[in-house]
Design an enzyme around this catalytic site. Structure first.
Site, PDB file in Angstrom:
ATOM      1  N   PRO A   1       0.645  -1.254   0.082  1.00  0.00           N
ATOM      2  CG  PRO A   1      -0.972  -1.611   1.734  1.00  0.00           C
ATOM      3  CD  PRO A   1       0.443  -2.117   1.242  1.00  0.00           C
ATOM      4  CD  GLU A   2      -1.037   7.215  -0.356  1.00  0.00           C
ATOM      5  OE1 GLU A   2      -0.723   8.568  -0.577  1.00  0.00           O
ATOM      6  OE2 GLU A   2      -2.402   6.725  -0.137  1.00  0.00           O
ATOM      7  CB  ALA A   3       2.220   5.802   3.426  1.00  0.00           C
TER       8      ALA A   3
END
Length: 358
Positions: free
Chosen positions: A43-45
């Protein structure tokens, strides 16, 4: 001849520290490799964390001291990939930047760790990273090939809403697609991060490079996210992989939850603050896997250690045929025959929009 490949998205959450998250990434990648996966999206971040619910003590025209302490903790948790604040592009990818005397690398070793995991498992890894360079944080995506190592990295060009408080803007030149061959299948891969997918011209910049794997790591767990992913896939005639975290309030960093408790603003510990929604979508907009809600691959791995194997483990795996992208362009190629490029033109600063060579 069919150009088939197993791909996966990991609905995983950031751990309590960077070493813990890297360890989980390694376990999840081995888990995916055991299922024949060749390409895996996180995922993002994911590395560094998405500080959901934290306002960093800010209001318009005011900043509280505790918010600066929270930013310090967040900065310390971020990843140093050894890049420059402006982004050194190919010089960073090809390790042409100078290193400190007595050192053999730039950064904190995260890049090298990811290359090792990719090489040992044979899995192409793409992951969201909160990257620090100088005194600024960037929300980035990294592409790691099992043979060539890091192929590229890009920084989010438009942080969303209050993300602008804590993340800098990346260069549009980093929207450059990367190419590789996995199991004999040619891939052109690029990523749009979270709400960048709502930017039509940014999407077009990726379609123009003829991507057949479009990555969409996100922090958006609303029901409206999947229709956007279906639109992107059908619009670009590309496979779309979208990965989100699944997080309960008690799983946030202590520097967020402890201050909220002091202020009386804490949520219930088991309350989901991000339910996930990861998915895989085909080039005609058909949903191939997911969305999956309120389940996390981290939990499944922990359960398997205790002898309980979950049938719904937060790792979405699907075998795709990349020739479906070309079948889809029979009637629509938004960067070619369907684009009316005699009438409409797109330019992106520092970016060649032609499909990259292999």
């Amino acid at each position: 001849m069919p150009q088939k490949l197993k791909v996966a998205v990991a609905q995983a959450r950031t751990g309590p520290s960077l070493p813990a998250t890297l360890s989980a990434l390694e376990q999840i990648t081995h888990h995916a490799a055991s299922q024949g996966v060749s390409l895996l999206l996180f995922p993002e971040a994911y590395l560094g964390g998405y500080p959901r619910t934290c306002d960093f003590g800010t209001a318009v025209g005011a900043r509280a001291p505790h918010g600066r302490e929270q930013f310090l903790r967040y900065f310390q948790d971020a990843v140093d990939l050894g890049d420059t604040p402006a982004g050194a592009g190919d010089d960073w990818v090809e390790r042409k930047l100078p290193v400190a005397k007595g050192s053999d690398r730039r950064g904190d070793g995260t890049r090298e760790f990811l290359e090792k995991v990719s090489r040992e498992t044979g899995v192409f890894i793409s992951t969201g990273v909160i990257e620090k360079a100088g005194g600024t944080l960037y929300c980035s995506v990294l592409y790691v090939d099992p043979t060539a190592g890091v192929l590229g990295k890009r920084r989010k060009v438009m942080p969303t809403a209050s993300e602008r408080l804590i993340w800098g803007q990346g260069s549009p030149s980093s929207l450059k697609a990367v190419t590789t061959v996995l199991n004999g299948v040619k891939l052109t891969i690029a990523a749009a991060i979270c709400w960048e997918n709502f930017m039509p011209l940014l999407r077009q910049s990726l379609y123009s490079q003829n991507v057949n794997i479009y990555l969409a790591p996100t922090a958006d767990s609303r029901d409206t996210w999947l229709p956007l992913m279906r639109t992107v896939a059908g619009e670009g005639r590309t496979f779309v992989l979208s990965s989100n975290q699944c997080v309960r309030y008690r799983e946030l960093p202590s520097w967020i939850t402890e201050h909220a408790a002091q202020e009386g603003n804490a949520l219930e510990g088991d309350q989901y603050i991000c339910r996930g929604g990861s998915s895989i979508v085909g080039p005609l907009g058909d949903v191939l896997a997911g969305p999956v809600w309120e389940t996390c691959v981290d939990d499944a791995i922990e359960s398997s250690r205790s002898g309980e194997v979950s049938s719904k483990d937060g790792l979405l795996v699907h075998e795709i045929d990349l020739e479906d992208c070309e079948r889809g362009k029979f009637d629509m190629d938004v960067a070619g025959s369907y684009s009316r490029n005699d009438a409409f033109k797109l330019t992106v600063a520092g970016l060649d929009l032609n499909p990259p060579p292999f």
